[in-house]
Design an enzyme around this catalytic site. Structure first.
Site, PDB file in Angstrom:
ATOM      1  N   SER A 149      21.188   2.290   7.613  1.00 19.80           N
ATOM      2  CA  SER A 149      20.450   3.315   7.094  1.00 19.80           C
ATOM      3  C   SER A 149      20.801   4.802   7.970  1.00 19.80           C
ATOM      4  O   SER A 149      20.606   4.489   9.229  1.00 19.80           O
ATOM      5  CB  SER A 149      18.394   2.596   8.432  1.00 19.80           C
ATOM      6  N   HIS A 162      18.966   4.322   2.040  1.00 18.77           N
ATOM      7  CA  HIS A 162      20.686   2.704   1.989  1.00 18.77           C
ATOM      8  C   HIS A 162      20.573   3.687   0.229  1.00 18.77           C
ATOM      9  O   HIS A 162      19.635   3.123  -0.457  1.00 18.77           O
ATOM     10  CB  HIS A 162      20.017   1.784   1.636  1.00 18.77           C
ATOM     11  N   HIS A 186      19.264  -6.564   0.920  1.00 21.28           N
ATOM     12  CA  HIS A 186      18.660  -7.280   2.486  1.00 21.28           C
ATOM     13  C   HIS A 186      18.076  -8.481   1.966  1.00 21.28           C
ATOM     14  O   HIS A 186      17.368  -8.473   1.223  1.00 21.28           O
ATOM     15  CB  HIS A 186      17.771  -6.249   3.104  1.00 21.28           C
ATOM     16  N   TYR A 226      15.812  -9.392   3.289  1.00 14.00           N
ATOM     17  CA  TYR A 226      14.413  -9.581   3.020  1.00 14.00           C
ATOM     18  C   TYR A 226      13.635  -8.250   1.885  1.00 14.00           C
ATOM     19  O   TYR A 226      12.738  -8.595   1.496  1.00 14.00           O
ATOM     20  CB  TYR A 226      13.059  -7.939   4.212  1.00 14.00           C
ATOM     21  N   ALA A 278      21.196  -0.093  11.706  1.00 11.68           N
ATOM     22  CA  ALA A 278      20.574   0.671  13.233  1.00 11.68           C
ATOM     23  C   ALA A 278      19.704  -0.944  13.495  1.00 11.68           C
ATOM     24  O   ALA A 278      19.395  -1.579  12.537  1.00 11.68           O
ATOM     25  CB  ALA A 278      19.391   1.577  12.024  1.00 11.68           C
ATOM     26  N   MET A 309      18.409  -6.770  11.105  1.00  9.53           N
ATOM     27  CA  MET A 309      17.853  -7.117   9.936  1.00  9.53           C
ATOM     28  C   MET A 309      19.090  -7.181   9.010  1.00  9.53           C
ATOM     29  O   MET A 309      18.801  -7.781   7.934  1.00  9.53           O
ATOM     30  CB  MET A 309      16.818  -6.325   8.511  1.00  9.53           C
ATOM     31  N   SER A 310      20.125  -7.816   9.366  1.00 10.06           N
ATOM     32  CA  SER A 310      20.797  -7.306   8.154  1.00 10.06           C
ATOM     33  C   SER A 310      22.346  -7.672   8.964  1.00 10.06           C
ATOM     34  O   SER A 310      22.454  -8.787  10.105  1.00 10.06           O
ATOM     35  CB  SER A 310      21.545  -5.482   8.089  1.00 10.06           C
ATOM     36  N   ASN A 314      16.054   2.718  18.724  1.00  9.32           N
ATOM     37  CA  ASN A 314      14.317   2.334  19.298  1.00  9.32           C
ATOM     38  C   ASN A 314      14.438   1.239  20.157  1.00  9.32           C
ATOM     39  O   ASN A 314      15.722   0.253  20.095  1.00  9.32           O
ATOM     40  CB  ASN A 314      13.151   2.243  17.806  1.00  9.32           C
ATOM     41  N   HIS A 328      10.175   3.303  10.418  1.00 11.77           N
ATOM     42  CA  HIS A 328      10.799   3.355   9.721  1.00 11.77           C
ATOM     43  C   HIS A 328      11.961   4.754   9.813  1.00 11.77           C
ATOM     44  O   HIS A 328      12.622   5.077   9.164  1.00 11.77           O
ATOM     45  CB  HIS A 328      10.953   2.926   7.896  1.00 11.77           C
TER      46      HIS A 328
HETATM   47  N1  HPA Z   1      14.334  -4.610  14.810  1.00 10.22           N
HETATM   48  C1  HPA Z   1      14.728  -5.312  14.006  1.00 10.22           C
HETATM   49  N2  HPA Z   1      15.699  -4.107  12.840  1.00 10.22           N
HETATM   50  C2  HPA Z   1      15.649  -3.053  13.449  1.00 10.22           C
HETATM   51  C3  HPA Z   1      14.589  -2.376  14.845  1.00 10.22           C
HETATM   52  C4  HPA Z   1      13.945  -3.716  15.601  1.00 10.22           C
HETATM   53  O1  HPA Z   1      13.195  -2.983  16.195  1.00 10.22           O
HETATM   54  N3  HPA Z   1      15.966  -1.551  14.673  1.00 10.22           N
HETATM   55  C5  HPA Z   1      16.196  -0.909  13.640  1.00 10.22           C
HETATM   56  N4  HPA Z   1      16.324  -2.156  12.629  1.00 10.22           N
END
Ligand code: HPA
Length: 288
Positions: free
Chosen positions: A39, A70, A92, A94, A122, A220-221, A244, A256
């Site tokens: 991302s 993406h 992904h 998800y 990310a 998540m990847s 973050n 996001h």
């Molecule tokens: N959690 C899960 N996936 C993420 C996060 C997070 O805090 N930040 C960027 N991708």
């Protein structure tokens, strides 16, 4: 036709279609290094000179990607004379894709002949020393996605039934990238990436649990691609951009938009690092 044959056939068909677009410069169709851009990190592919750009819709058996940030393109070209292939946009779990589709692009890169795969993402920082925009080199992962890309029939053409993951993120490559970052004065963190299904961000209780389990960052990847590349004998480097602080560590809710913004900011650092690392990565071929 068995399922095993059909996955292998799909990989062959897609690889041949990609190589048929590189006939003006066949080396481009046999890249040495693959880079999956996470991302907000898509701009890294801008360094490529005279690229062959293939929207995923033009590659057999690829699915489109709809997640903001993406782009959904394969980019083949050279950086510092080295044939490289980028995936700008990934699938992904998800999104509802089966694992087989999530790792299909990775398997294509392995089939094209890469010896090393660089997976970027990310991620949220769980380690309390981490700050937004930090870069973390992945030393190991926790697969908490509840799935595995190698589930199902054994695919001997791709790799072993029970692949060893004791060096899922190649130690030699880790040494190279750490010493390069030091030489370039790019600060970095290193640690364990926890891969979760998503698409919700975690609860603060889940983040505390993940810290207890030994995770430094969460996303998540990356876990599926890393497993699939290891399966076919390709070395993996994993780099997270900490966009973050994970849930409960920050005074404001996660979004996001924030992930995208911080990640774009971190991509200049990542770009300088990769430009310097790529020429140092060499070695053995994929078994595909
Ligand atoms: N959690 C899960 N996936 C993420 C996060 C997070 O805090 N930040 C960027 N991708």
């Amino acid at each position: 036709m068995t399922q095993k044959t059909s996955i292998y056939q799909k990989i062959k068909t897609a690889s041949e279609a990609i190589q048929s677009r590189c006939t003006h410069d066949p080396e481009l169709g046999r890249p040495k290094i693959g880079i999956i851009l996470g991302s907000g990190l898509g701009a890294l592919a801008d360094q490529v000179t005279n690229p062959v750009i293939l929207p995923y819709s033009e590659i057999p058996y690829f699915h489109g990607t709809a997640v903001e940030g993406h782009a959904g393109k394969m980019i083949l070209g050279r950086i510092a004379e080295i044939p490289i292939v980028f995936l700008q946009g990934r699938f992904h779990l998800y999104e509802g894709h089966p694992m087989e589709d999530v790792v299909f692009p990775t398997r294509i890169l392995c089939s094209l002949g890469i010896h090393t795969l660089i997976v970027t993402n990310a991620a949220g920082g769980i380690n309390t020393r981490f700050r937004p925009a930090d870069i973390m080199f992945i030393e190991d992962h926790l697969n908490l996605m509840g799935d595995n890309p190698l589930k199902g029939p054994h695919l001997p053409e791709l790799g072993p039934r029970f692949p060893d993951l004791s060096e899922a993120y190649n130690k030699g490559c880790l040494e190279i990238i750490k010493s390069t970052a030091k030489n370039l004065n790019i600060p970095f963190q290193s640690g364990v990436y926890a891969g979760l299904l998503g698409p919700t961000y975690e609860t603060p209780a889940e983040v505390r649990m993940l810290r207890t389990l030994g995770a430094d960052a969460v996303g998540m990847s990356t876990v599926p691609e890393t497993i699939a590349a290891n399966h076919c004998g390709v070395k993996v480097i994993g780099i997270s951009c900490i966009t973050n602080l994970a849930a409960g560590l920050s005074p404001h809710p996660l979004s996001h938009a924030e992930v995208m913004e911080v990640s774009k900011g971190g991509s200049e650092k990542m770009q300088r690092l990769l430009m310097s690392v790529l020429p140092q990565l060499t070695s053995s071929k994929s078994s595909l």
